[in-house]
Design a protein around this motif. Structure first.
Motif, PDB file in Angstrom:
ATOM      1  N   THR A  90      -4.313 -15.323   5.768  1.00  0.00           N
ATOM      2  CA  THR A  90      -5.209 -15.283   4.613  1.00  0.00           C
ATOM      3  C   THR A  90      -4.578 -15.991   3.427  1.00  0.00           C
ATOM      4  OG1 THR A  90      -6.401 -13.298   5.275  1.00  0.00           O
ATOM      5  CG2 THR A  90      -6.253 -13.722   2.906  1.00  0.00           C
ATOM      6  N   LEU A  91      -3.299 -15.704   3.162  1.00  0.00           N
ATOM      7  CA  LEU A  91      -2.612 -16.354   2.039  1.00  0.00           C
ATOM      8  C   LEU A  91      -2.496 -17.859   2.258  1.00  0.00           C
ATOM      9  CD1 LEU A  91       0.154 -13.737   1.245  1.00  0.00           C
ATOM     10  CD2 LEU A  91      -1.869 -14.272  -0.126  1.00  0.00           C
ATOM     11  N   ALA A  92      -2.218 -18.276   3.486  1.00  0.00           N
ATOM     12  CA  ALA A  92      -2.132 -19.719   3.760  1.00  0.00           C
ATOM     13  C   ALA A  92      -3.475 -20.394   3.485  1.00  0.00           C
ATOM     14  CB  ALA A  92      -1.681 -19.958   5.200  1.00  0.00           C
ATOM     15  N   ALA A  93      -4.560 -19.748   3.871  1.00  0.00           N
ATOM     16  CA  ALA A  93      -5.891 -20.317   3.583  1.00  0.00           C
ATOM     17  C   ALA A  93      -6.152 -20.332   2.079  1.00  0.00           C
ATOM     18  CB  ALA A  93      -6.971 -19.517   4.303  1.00  0.00           C
ATOM     19  N   ALA A  94      -5.764 -19.255   1.391  1.00  0.00           N
ATOM     20  CA  ALA A  94      -5.994 -19.156  -0.052  1.00  0.00           C
ATOM     21  C   ALA A  94      -5.198 -20.191  -0.835  1.00  0.00           C
ATOM     22  CB  ALA A  94      -5.642 -17.749  -0.536  1.00  0.00           C
ATOM     23  N   ARG A 131       0.638 -26.726   6.440  1.00  0.00           N
ATOM     24  CA  ARG A 131      -0.065 -25.453   6.664  1.00  0.00           C
ATOM     25  C   ARG A 131       0.805 -24.472   7.460  1.00  0.00           C
ATOM     26  NH1 ARG A 131      -5.494 -23.614   6.257  1.00  0.00           N
ATOM     27  NH2 ARG A 131      -5.336 -21.397   6.621  1.00  0.00           N
ATOM     28  N   ASP A 132       1.501 -24.959   8.469  1.00  0.00           N
ATOM     29  CA  ASP A 132       2.364 -24.098   9.266  1.00  0.00           C
ATOM     30  C   ASP A 132       3.539 -23.589   8.434  1.00  0.00           C
ATOM     31  OD1 ASP A 132       3.176 -22.886  11.794  1.00  0.00           O
ATOM     32  OD2 ASP A 132       4.825 -24.332  11.742  1.00  0.00           O
ATOM     33  N   ARG A 133       4.146 -24.478   7.652  1.00  0.00           N
ATOM     34  CA  ARG A 133       5.256 -24.070   6.778  1.00  0.00           C
ATOM     35  C   ARG A 133       4.777 -23.026   5.767  1.00  0.00           C
ATOM     36  NH1 ARG A 133       9.617 -28.289   6.111  1.00  0.00           N
ATOM     37  NH2 ARG A 133       9.101 -29.971   7.537  1.00  0.00           N
ATOM     38  N   LEU A 134       3.608 -23.269   5.177  1.00  0.00           N
ATOM     39  CA  LEU A 134       3.052 -22.352   4.192  1.00  0.00           C
ATOM     40  C   LEU A 134       2.841 -20.973   4.799  1.00  0.00           C
ATOM     41  CD1 LEU A 134       1.736 -21.663   1.457  1.00  0.00           C
ATOM     42  CD2 LEU A 134      -0.364 -22.742   2.300  1.00  0.00           C
ATOM     43  N   GLU A 135       2.264 -20.931   5.985  1.00  0.00           N
ATOM     44  CA  GLU A 135       2.003 -19.643   6.628  1.00  0.00           C
ATOM     45  C   GLU A 135       3.304 -18.923   6.981  1.00  0.00           C
ATOM     46  OE1 GLU A 135      -0.843 -17.706  10.068  1.00  0.00           O
ATOM     47  OE2 GLU A 135      -1.239 -19.734   9.329  1.00  0.00           O
ATOM     48  N   ASP A 188     -10.531  -5.697   5.668  1.00  0.00           N
ATOM     49  CA  ASP A 188     -10.799  -6.814   6.570  1.00  0.00           C
ATOM     50  C   ASP A 188      -9.699  -7.874   6.545  1.00  0.00           C
ATOM     51  OD1 ASP A 188     -11.225  -7.960   4.099  1.00  0.00           O
ATOM     52  OD2 ASP A 188     -13.309  -8.500   4.474  1.00  0.00           O
ATOM     53  N   LEU A 189      -8.634  -7.620   5.788  1.00  0.00           N
ATOM     54  CA  LEU A 189      -7.477  -8.528   5.663  1.00  0.00           C
ATOM     55  C   LEU A 189      -7.845  -9.885   5.076  1.00  0.00           C
ATOM     56  CD1 LEU A 189      -5.660  -7.675   9.021  1.00  0.00           C
ATOM     57  CD2 LEU A 189      -5.179  -6.769   6.742  1.00  0.00           C
ATOM     58  N   ARG A 190      -8.917  -9.930   4.275  1.00  0.00           N
ATOM     59  CA  ARG A 190      -9.341 -11.179   3.627  1.00  0.00           C
ATOM     60  C   ARG A 190      -8.764 -11.308   2.226  1.00  0.00           C
ATOM     61  NH1 ARG A 190     -10.889 -14.624   7.307  1.00  0.00           N
ATOM     62  NH2 ARG A 190     -12.667 -15.491   6.247  1.00  0.00           N
ATOM     63  N   GLY A 191      -8.041 -10.276   1.770  1.00  0.00           N
ATOM     64  CA  GLY A 191      -7.394 -10.303   0.470  1.00  0.00           C
ATOM     65  C   GLY A 191      -6.060  -9.592   0.550  1.00  0.00           C
ATOM     66  N   VAL A 192      -5.055 -10.126  -0.181  1.00  0.00           N
ATOM     67  CA  VAL A 192      -3.687  -9.619  -0.110  1.00  0.00           C
ATOM     68  C   VAL A 192      -3.057  -9.693  -1.495  1.00  0.00           C
ATOM     69  CG1 VAL A 192      -1.424  -9.898   1.005  1.00  0.00           C
ATOM     70  CG2 VAL A 192      -3.487 -10.688   2.191  1.00  0.00           C
ATOM     71  N   LEU A 251      -0.923 -13.149  -4.761  1.00  0.00           N
ATOM     72  CA  LEU A 251      -2.264 -12.603  -4.647  1.00  0.00           C
ATOM     73  C   LEU A 251      -3.122 -13.716  -4.071  1.00  0.00           C
ATOM     74  CD1 LEU A 251      -4.635 -10.598  -5.315  1.00  0.00           C
ATOM     75  CD2 LEU A 251      -4.778 -11.774  -7.507  1.00  0.00           C
ATOM     76  N   GLY A 252      -3.820 -13.425  -3.000  1.00  0.00           N
ATOM     77  CA  GLY A 252      -4.691 -14.431  -2.408  1.00  0.00           C
ATOM     78  C   GLY A 252      -5.910 -13.810  -1.756  1.00  0.00           C
ATOM     79  N   VAL A 253      -7.012 -14.523  -1.872  1.00  0.00           N
ATOM     80  CA  VAL A 253      -8.269 -14.141  -1.227  1.00  0.00           C
ATOM     81  C   VAL A 253      -8.699 -15.315  -0.358  1.00  0.00           C
ATOM     82  CG1 VAL A 253     -10.702 -13.586  -1.627  1.00  0.00           C
ATOM     83  CG2 VAL A 253      -8.933 -12.594  -3.100  1.00  0.00           C
TER      84      VAL A 253
END
Length: 191
Positions: free
Chosen positions: A19-23, A40-44, A65-69, A117-119
């Motif tokens: 979720t954070l990688a997408a955000a 993207r892989d490094r970020l995740e 739903d693990l869509r926000g952290v 913080l990421g959504v």
């Protein structure tokens, strides 16, 4: 209707890192500090490492739903291990030099650090970020008392107004040469 927020369990951290990688996929700071190759892989991987450290040392909250952290570290958190730091350096690769040269003001002494913080982009606009911030501030108050302060940085100009609505104020603006602008912010609870 309130958005259900809970403490993250170990089993949640991989999905939360996704979720954070997408955000943060298009975030100025991560685009500036992480190499484009394998970004993207490094970020995740970095997000997963940081979440594990924050869960061990502080507070990590997620939506059901693990869509926000959100992850917060207390001022008394132990520093990451040397092995952890080596892996972070490896993942930042050639961008580590610019990261370590950034002159961002130190956070206030004894303040908690709102580390991330990421959504997920598919879940933005429903108040999830605001709910996570409020739940994070409540968790800090529960651990450290109502007068605990929380500090953070953002390089997203739009984020500044969002955090201001939650009671944060800008304490410094750092213009990084050939890099993003970083806004240092703090939330000081009523005493």
């Amino acid at each position: 209707m309130p958005i259900p927020i809970r403490r993250a369990e170990s089993a949640d951290l991989d999905a939360a890192a996704g979720t954070l990688a997408a955000a943060f996929d298009d975030y100025d700071w991560t685009r500036w500090t992480i190499p484009a190759e394998g970004y993207r892989d490094r970020l995740e991987q970095l997000q997963r490492m940081y979440l594990g450290h924050a869960r061990d040392q502080g507070v990590v909250l997620v939506s059901d739903d693990l869509r926000g952290v959100i992850a917060l570290l207390p001022p008394f958190a132990s520093p990451p291990t040397a092995e952890f730091q080596r892996e972070v350096a490896r993942l930042h690769g050639e961008r580590l030099a610019v990261l370590t040269q950034a002159q961002i003001p130190a956070q206030p002494e004894n303040a908690w650090n709102l580390a991330t913080l990421g959504v997920h982009p598919d879940s933005r606009g429903i108040g999830l970020g605001a709910a996570l911030v409020q739940a994070g501030l409540a968790a800090v108050a529960q651990v450290s008392g109502a007068a605990a302060s929380v500090a953070m940085e953002t390089s997203g100009e739009r984020n500044v107004a969002r955090y201001e609505r939650a009671g944060f104020t800008v304490t410094a603006t750092t213009l990084i040469e050939q890099g993003p602008t970083v806004y240092s912010m703090v939330h000081i609870a009523a005493r």
